[in-house]
Design an enzyme around this catalytic site. Structure first.
Site, PDB file in Angstrom:
ATOM      1  N   ASN A   9       0.876  -1.175   0.000  1.00 55.44           N
ATOM      2  CA  ASN A   9       0.000   0.000   0.000  1.00 55.44           C
ATOM      3  C   ASN A   9       0.911   1.221   0.000  1.00 55.44           C
ATOM      4  OD1 ASN A   9      -1.728   2.112   0.519  1.00 55.44           O
ATOM      5  ND2 ASN A   9      -2.296   1.446   2.590  1.00 55.44           N
ATOM      6  N   LYS A  11       0.162   4.241  -0.144  1.00 52.27           N
ATOM      7  CA  LYS A  11      -0.424   5.455   0.455  1.00 52.27           C
ATOM      8  C   LYS A  11      -0.179   6.641  -0.489  1.00 52.27           C
ATOM      9  CE  LYS A  11      -0.104   3.253   4.890  1.00 52.27           C
ATOM     10  NZ  LYS A  11      -0.055   3.366   6.345  1.00 52.27           N
ATOM     11  N   HIS A  94      -9.590   1.125   4.969  1.00 46.39           N
ATOM     12  CA  HIS A  94      -8.296   1.330   5.631  1.00 46.39           C
ATOM     13  C   HIS A  94      -8.500   2.277   6.811  1.00 46.39           C
ATOM     14  CE1 HIS A  94      -4.189   2.566   6.438  1.00 46.39           C
ATOM     15  NE2 HIS A  94      -3.814   1.462   5.818  1.00 46.39           N
ATOM     16  N   GLU A  96      -6.874   4.683   7.903  1.00 45.92           N
ATOM     17  CA  GLU A  96      -6.664   6.111   7.619  1.00 45.92           C
ATOM     18  C   GLU A  96      -7.909   6.714   6.973  1.00 45.92           C
ATOM     19  OE1 GLU A  96      -2.909   5.606   5.555  1.00 45.92           O
ATOM     20  OE2 GLU A  96      -2.014   5.025   7.475  1.00 45.92           O
ATOM     21  N   GLU A 166      -5.336  -4.896  10.534  1.00 49.22           N
ATOM     22  CA  GLU A 166      -4.321  -3.871  10.740  1.00 49.22           C
ATOM     23  C   GLU A 166      -4.614  -3.123  12.035  1.00 49.22           C
ATOM     24  OE1 GLU A 166      -2.357  -2.669   6.713  1.00 49.22           O
ATOM     25  OE2 GLU A 166      -4.007  -1.313   7.150  1.00 49.22           O
ATOM     26  N   GLY A 172       2.572   2.373  10.840  1.00 51.22           N
ATOM     27  CA  GLY A 172       3.516   3.474  10.688  1.00 51.22           C
ATOM     28  C   GLY A 172       4.200   3.871  11.988  1.00 51.22           C
ATOM     29  N   SER A 211       3.485  -2.109  10.351  1.00 48.43           N
ATOM     30  CA  SER A 211       4.935  -2.173  10.580  1.00 48.43           C
ATOM     31  C   SER A 211       5.547  -3.532  10.233  1.00 48.43           C
ATOM     32  CB  SER A 211       5.277  -1.766  12.016  1.00 48.43           C
ATOM     33  OG  SER A 211       4.870  -0.422  12.250  1.00 48.43           O
TER      34      SER A 211
END
Ligand code: 13P
Length: 248
Positions: A9, A11, A94, A96, A166, A172, A211
């Site tokens: 991904n 991003k 996701h 985010e 996730e 991150g 991560s």
């Protein structure tokens, strides 16, 4: 038997010039290790991904899709448009998107449905925040997120989808869930699906994301219910992606 899948991904990173090197590295790695792989790139780079990856074992896709089929929705991209660019996958839900763009379970379920109607394979992301984990509601959260999609599309729809667990606190942050922590949630998700359909549950790929790096991929992927990874930062570095494909 569920073959491992490694999905990058990107991003909101990349440029035409940088992508070229990265796509070549990804393609070489997937071929070298006979690893099923895909990259989910920003919309403007779909054409570039298609021209670099067509005819290889690496699939490509997007990171978001509209919950509508078409219409006056300025700035949105439909599932049909993604199909036009040869996408196989699209990320939905996701964290985010959920946290920064207000996507709720209902919206995510609608996006999942649109993706499948157009023939895409949605990669449905599930995961709890740190506060939710610390208050002991991880199972409730992922079950609720998954339940919204099952309610809208039916459990059989999961046979044409991929899940990704996730944990938000591991994205991150450099803080990976331990293989045991991840396995526990993956097993729970599979069991939840299995309550409705055992065959779908046993074939369902559940990726881990948060991560994942060359140094921890092998032990994560060794867990019985972890079927590969959804990779953020490390998917932007060709050698790291290569090492993760090797682990898979
Ligand atoms: P990182 O691998 O950078 O933690 O990101 C994970 C992720 O969000 C993939 O979708």
């Amino acid at each position: 038997m569920r073959a491992k899948l490694v999905v990058g991904n990107w991003k909101m990173y990349g440029s035409l010039a940088a992508n070229l090197t990265l796509l070549t590295g990804i393609k070489d790695a997937a071929i070298a290790f006979k690893c099923a792989a895909a990259v989910c790139v920003p919309f403007p780079y779909l054409a570039q991904a298609r021209s670099a990856l067509a005819g290889t074992s690496v699939a490509w896709g997007a990171q978001n899709v509209s919950e509508h089929a078409q219409g006056a929705f300025t700035g949105e991209v439909s599932a049909g448009m993604l199909v036009d660019f040869g996408c196989r996958y699209v990320l939905v839900g996701h964290s985010e998107r959920r946290a920064l763009y207000g996507e709720d379970d209902r919206t995510v379920a609608a996006k999942f449905q649109q993706a499948q109607l157009a023939g895409l394979t949605p990669i449905l992301c599930l995961g709890e925040t740190l506060a939710e984990r610390e208050s002991g509601v991880t199972a409730d959260v992922v079950t609720r997120q998954l339940g919204a999609v099952i309610d809208a599309s039916g459990v059989a729809a999961l046979s044409r989808a991929v899940l990704a667990y996730e944990p938000v606190w591991a994205i991150g942050t450099g803080k990976t869930a331990s293989p045991q922590q991840a396995q526990e949630v993956h097993a729970l998700i599979r069991a939840r699906v299995g309550q409705s359909d055992a065959a779908v549950a046993s074939e369902l790929r559940i990726l881990y994301g948060g991560s994942v790096k060359p140094g921890n991929a092998r032990e994560l992927f060794a867990m019985p219910d972890i079927d590969g990874g959804l990779i953020g930062g490390a998917s932007l570095v060709a050698e790291d992606f290569r090492a993760i494909c090797a682990a898979a």
